[in-house]
Design an enzyme around this catalytic site. Structure first.
Site, PDB file in Angstrom:
ATOM      1  N   SER A 145       0.843  -1.192   0.000  1.00  0.00           N
ATOM      2  CA  SER A 145       0.000   0.000   0.000  1.00  0.00           C
ATOM      3  C   SER A 145       0.875   1.238   0.000  1.00  0.00           C
ATOM      4  O   SER A 145       1.958   1.250   0.589  1.00  0.00           O
ATOM      5  CB  SER A 145      -0.903   0.036   1.233  1.00  0.00           C
ATOM      6  OG  SER A 145      -1.597   1.271   1.309  1.00  0.00           O
ATOM      7  N   TYR A 158      -2.747  -0.729  10.039  1.00  0.00           N
ATOM      8  CA  TYR A 158      -2.822  -1.266   8.678  1.00  0.00           C
ATOM      9  C   TYR A 158      -1.544  -0.938   7.901  1.00  0.00           C
ATOM     10  O   TYR A 158      -0.980  -1.804   7.221  1.00  0.00           O
ATOM     11  CB  TYR A 158      -4.033  -0.668   7.964  1.00  0.00           C
ATOM     12  CG  TYR A 158      -4.153  -1.061   6.506  1.00  0.00           C
ATOM     13  CD1 TYR A 158      -4.735  -2.267   6.139  1.00  0.00           C
ATOM     14  CD2 TYR A 158      -3.683  -0.217   5.500  1.00  0.00           C
ATOM     15  CE1 TYR A 158      -4.840  -2.633   4.802  1.00  0.00           C
ATOM     16  CE2 TYR A 158      -3.789  -0.568   4.162  1.00  0.00           C
ATOM     17  CZ  TYR A 158      -4.366  -1.779   3.813  1.00  0.00           C
ATOM     18  OH  TYR A 158      -4.467  -2.131   2.492  1.00  0.00           O
TER      19      TYR A 158
END
Length: 256
Positions: A145, A158
């Site tokens: 990400s 996350y």
């Protein structure tokens, strides 16, 4: 034009919706026999039906990967059996994104997110790599990400799991590359689900203002990168994290 993945098999975790679904559909379109996986059998069946209607090969295998080695081993065995005994391409896509901040994250949430986002792909890879090596080679594609490398004031938990997956990508490339298994990753930027109501602004759109793309991305853009990394076109690519983020991390963003 020849299909780039003809005769190969692929397992895509978390492929009943959004990015995972697009990747599964794209790999099947290029000739791969794909195992679609996730928790929701109805959504999985819909993806399989879409692939088969397009002339591709796909099957659904339910997966509830909690991060334990036993769950990873059992799922790997079932998927390999469905695919005729081997998995040529593994896409570690499944992940969860908790709506919490550092002060509000409890230990249970921490363990659950790391279990799904890091431990599950670790032990699934552990279970499948020996078969790839024995078959003469294979491909592993991890999902990272953009917020793993460009800090934002939310979702620290996350972000850290995706940082772990990008680090594992490089480590696995060094560990398994000499044995014929290529390992790379894709780092998506802000990607909006096709189901998003286009009459309203997506919260992530503000993060794309001032980027070269100037907008959020579509899951198909990530799928195109996955096809490239799974195919022989990327045979000389090892340990790379491919940014597919509209320029979010590689270009200075000027507020507009």
């Amino acid at each position: 034009m020849a299909q780039r993945l003809q005769g190969r098999t692929a397992l895509v975790t978390g492929s009943t919706s959004n990015i995972g679904r697009s990747i599964a559909v794209a790999l099947a379109r290029e000739g791969a026999h794909v195992v679609v996986s996730g928790r929701d059998a109805a959504r999985g069946a819909a993806v399989v039906d879409q692939i088969r209607e397009d002339g591709g090969r796909a099957d659904f295998v339910r997966a509830d990967l909690d991060g334990t080695a036993a769950a990873g081993k059992a799922f790997a065995a079932t998927a390999a059996e469905v695919l005729g005994g081997r998995v040529d391409v593994l896409v570690n896509n499944a992940g969860i994104y908790p709506a919490s901040t550092t002060p509000t994250t409890d230990e249970e949430t921490f363990d659950r997110v790391y279990g799904v986002n890091v431990k599950a792909p670790f032990f699934l890879t552990q279970a499948l790599v020996p078969g790839m090596i024995g078959a003469g080679g294979g491909v592993i594609i991890n999902l990272g990400s953009w917020i793993a490398r460009l800090g934002v004031p939310v979702s620290s938990l996350y972000s850290s799991t995706k940082g772990a997956m990008e680090t594992l990508t490089r480590a696995w490339a060094a560990e398994f590359g000499p044995q014929g298994v290529r390992v790379n990753a894709i780092s998506p930027g802000v990607v909006v689900s096709p189901d998003w109501d286009t009459t309203t602004d997506h919260p992530g759109e503000v993060m794309m203002r001032g980027t070269p793309a100037g907008r959020s991305g579509h899951p198909d853009a990530i799928a195109a990168a996955a096809v490239y990394l799974a195919s022989d076109e990327s045979a000389f690519v090892h340990g790379t994290v491919l940014d597919v983020d509209g320029g979010r991390t590689g270009v200075a963003v000027v507020a507009v």
